[in-house]
Structures are given as structure tokens and as C-alpha cells.
Design a protein around this motif. Structure first.
Motif, mmCIF file in Angstrom:
data_model
loop_
_atom_site.group_PDB
_atom_site.id
_atom_site.type_symbol
_atom_site.label_atom_id
_atom_site.label_comp_id
_atom_site.label_asym_id
_atom_site.label_seq_id
_atom_site.Cartn_x
_atom_site.Cartn_y
_atom_site.Cartn_z
ATOM 1 N N GLN A 28 17.640 11.671 15.316
ATOM 2 C CA GLN A 28 17.504 10.628 16.319
ATOM 3 C C GLN A 28 17.547 11.161 17.745
ATOM 4 O O GLN A 28 17.242 10.444 18.690
ATOM 5 N N ALA A 168 12.130 8.532 11.214
ATOM 6 C CA ALA A 168 12.476 9.663 12.075
ATOM 7 C C ALA A 168 12.126 10.987 11.410
ATOM 8 O O ALA A 168 11.901 11.986 12.097
ATOM 9 N N VAL A 199 10.969 1.607 12.749
ATOM 10 C CA VAL A 199 12.322 1.917 12.275
ATOM 11 C C VAL A 199 13.037 0.642 11.849
ATOM 12 O O VAL A 199 13.716 0.606 10.813
#
Length: 360
Positions: A28, A168, A199
Motif C-alpha cells: 500500500q 495492490a 480496491v
């Protein structure tokens, strides 16, 4: 293509196929997906202009793409062939080749190079479960599944959990611009949607299921079928870890590898034990052995230790019993302590799901 770019492309491609983040990637902390694979080269410009990618992304697109080795931003790599057709081949720069094969027919195919084995339909999922059940009961693993050249795709949906999967880690852009994490995955959006939206869609899909990941095989296996199968087999994560461990030992030239808890134990008096502490925990080290030696495979650290068979019995006893007191009912307490201390110093905990440290 120079060696560094090719190495990066290969590592990202396998991470994308398996559904596991690259080692050492904070995830992230980076913008966009680590790896994006396009089915249609016409989408390349739109993808590069979106926040689906960041400066550290590797983008694989069909056909030849302009070299951008010195340009800031994503690394764009062209490929020939297909990553979505069972039996198809992909090549990069005529120097790296990857075959994609469906699971059900893989037992009848010869492995001649790097191969990604996928669940492409429900019959593949059934074949995967049958092989897993046989290995769990009899200790016999399908030879093709433990070939060092083979990787199973989408392991997060097969019981390994979503720990490092998700947008991710990887994205797939389909022929019409649909977005998912794999070619047979549940749609998470389309080109024009922001990365945060993708996401969020992944998070919602997994919040609705008892066994993430619900995305990677979402268009292939009905979710109720997948969930029921994983519920019946809480050891599937450990099975997938065992496949990887056996592959590693086979790559070293070792044959006849057995895995503790799959069809038997190295220590005879543990063979019939029920409720073993290491029955389901995918994070616990694995004990493997051959006729000559035992091996402790520490999953989180990605390390394998070779020890004598006697030390292997002691390590296995600690793993199976879950506590020193329980293990001492089967083996000498002082010797158990010695083995436990040896692995603790190396950063490996034999009595919990975690590692004491990453080690070197």
C-alpha cells in the motif's frame, strides 16, 4: 531487453499469476497495482494515464511496445501469445516462455518449461480437490503439481487466503476493458474507474464470504461451491504450502519427499494422533523428510533447514503437539528444548503460527 528488465518482468509475471505479492514490496505504500496485465494492446495508453499504475508498476501488454528503460514511471513490457487461454504460450523478447495449462488436463501433459496451472472451470476445481484429498489421506502428491517448473495460479482462492492478493498486487484488464485480479476473476470495475474504487469492490466481495478470496475465481467456480469445499478442508492452505515446499526440495534434486501430517508422520507414535496442532495452520513450519534427512520449511521466512532424522522427529513432535509439555509425553524434554532453542535462534517458532523474526 536488458537483464534487469527481464528479471523484473519475470518476477512480476509470476507474482501476478500466482496471486502473491513480491517479497519486500510494502504494497500500500506504492501507488496503483504492482503488476497489470492487458489482454488488448489498445488499452495501454488509457491504463498508463490512470491511477491503476504507479511509478513502480510493471505493465505487460500484447505485442511490441516502445522501450522506456530510461523514462520515469511504470515499466512497460511487451509479450507475445496469451495468458488467458489454457494451453497457450507467452513469450517475452523470445527469451522467456510461460505456458498456461488448465488443471484437469495437466496430469496428462509433459512439463517442458515454466508453466502456470489454472482453474479455468468447475471441473478443474474438482480435480484440484481430488488431488488435495488424496495427498492429505495418503501422502502422495500429484507429480505435476510439485514439478519445480510449475506454479499454481490464484492460490488465494484455493485456500491460501488473500493475505497478499488483491488489486495492490495484481490487476487484469480484459479484452473489453473489464478489471479483475485474474482472467477468470469477478469483475471489479472497468477502465475509467479509479484504483480506490477497484480496491473497494475487492474488499466488498471478500467481506461477503467466509473464505476469501472470492474474486480470483469468481467467474469460474460458484462461490457457494468454493466456500463449501474450503470449509470441508480447513487444511487446504497447509496443502498449498506443502506443494511449494516439495517443489523446492525437488528443485534440489531430492525425490521421495514426504510431508508430516499428509498420510503419516516421521515419528511413528504420532501417526494416529488426532487434533494435531499443525493440522490446519498454514503459517506453521512444515516438517518434510526423505530416507536420508529431515527438513523444516519455515513458510513466512521462506527458508528450509536440513537436520538429521532424529532432530526431525523432535521438531515434528513440537509442531504436532503444540506445547513442550504435550511433546514431552512423546520425547525427552531436554532434547526437545535443544531443538526448539536451535530454531528459535534462527528465528523460527515451532509452537505458534508466527515467526520470531525474519532471519537471514
Amino acid at each position: 531487453m536488458d537483464g534487469n528488465r527481464m528479471s523484473a518482468a519475470r518476477r512480476h509475471l509470476m507474482s501476478w499469476g500466482v496471486g502473491r505479492a513480491l517479497p519486500g514490496r510494502p504494497g500500500q505504500e506504492y501507488a496503483g497495482a504492482a503488476t497489470v496485465v492487458l489482454e488488448n494492446p489498445r488499452h495501454l495508453a488509457e491504463v498508463l494515464g490512470s491511477d491503476l499504475v504507479g511509478p513502480h508498476t510493471v505493465v505487460l501488454a500484447p505485442g511490441r511496445v516502445p522501450e522506456n528503460a530510461d523514462a520515469p514511471g511504470p515499466l512497460v513490457v511487451g509479450y507475445q501469445g496469451s495468458l488467458s487461454e489454457p494451453g497457450g504460450d507467452l513469450s517475452i523478447d523470445d527469451s522467456f516462455f510461460l505456458q498456461t495449462q488448465d488443471y484437469a488436463t495437466s496430469a496428462y501433459m509433459s512439463v517442458i518449461g515454466a508453466t502456470l496451472i489454472r482453474v479455468t472451470e468447475e471441473a478443474d476445481f474438482e480435480a484440484f480437490l481430488a488431488d488435495a484429498d488424496h495427498a492429505h489421506a495418503e501422502g502422495e502428491f500429484a507429480a505435476f503439481a510439485t514439478d519445480p517448473a510449475v506454479q499454481l495460479a490464484d492460490v488465494s482462492a484455493l485456500g491460501a487466503g488473500p493475505a497478499s492478493d488483491g488489486p495492490a498486487t495484481r490487476l487484469y484488464v480484459g479484452e473489453e476493458g473489464g478489471l479483475s485480479t485474474s482472467p477468470w476473476g469477478r469483475r471489479l470495475g472497468g477502465l475509467g474507474d479509479g484504483f480506490a474504487s477497484v480496491v473497494a469492490a475487492w474488499d466488498r466481495a471478500n467481506a461477503e464470504t467466509a473464505h476469501p478470496c472470492a474474486v480470483a475465481l469468481g467467474d469460474t467456480v460458484p462461490e457457494d461451491v468454493r466456500t463449501a469445499a474450503l470449509t470441508e478442508r480447513p487444511w487446504l492452505g497447509r496443502y498449498l504450502a506443502a506443494l511449494a515446499a516439495v517443489r523446492e526440495l525437488r528443485a534440489r534434486g531430492l525425490d521421495g519427499v514426504r510431508v508430516s501430517g499428509f498420510g503419516g508422520r516421521l515419528a511413528p507414535d504420532l501417526a494416529g494422533s488426532s487434533g494435531a496442532a499443525d493440522a490446519d495452520g498454514a503459517g506453521l513450519p512444515l516438517l518434510l523428510w526423505t530416507d536420508e534427512a529431515a527438513y523444516v520449511h519455515a513458510l513466512g521466512a521462506g527458508r528450509t533447514f536440513r537436520v538429521g532424522l532424529a532432530a526431525g522427529v523432535l521438531a515434528e513432535t513440537l509442531l504436532a503437539c503444540g506445547s513442550l509439555d504435550a511433546a514431552a509425553e512423546h520425547a525427552d524434554r531436554d532434547r526437545l528444548r535443544e531443538v526448539e532453542a536451535f530454531f528459535a535462534e534462527a528465528g523460527v517458532e515451532l509452537r505458534s503460527t508466527g515467526l520470531l523474526g525474519a532471519g537471514a
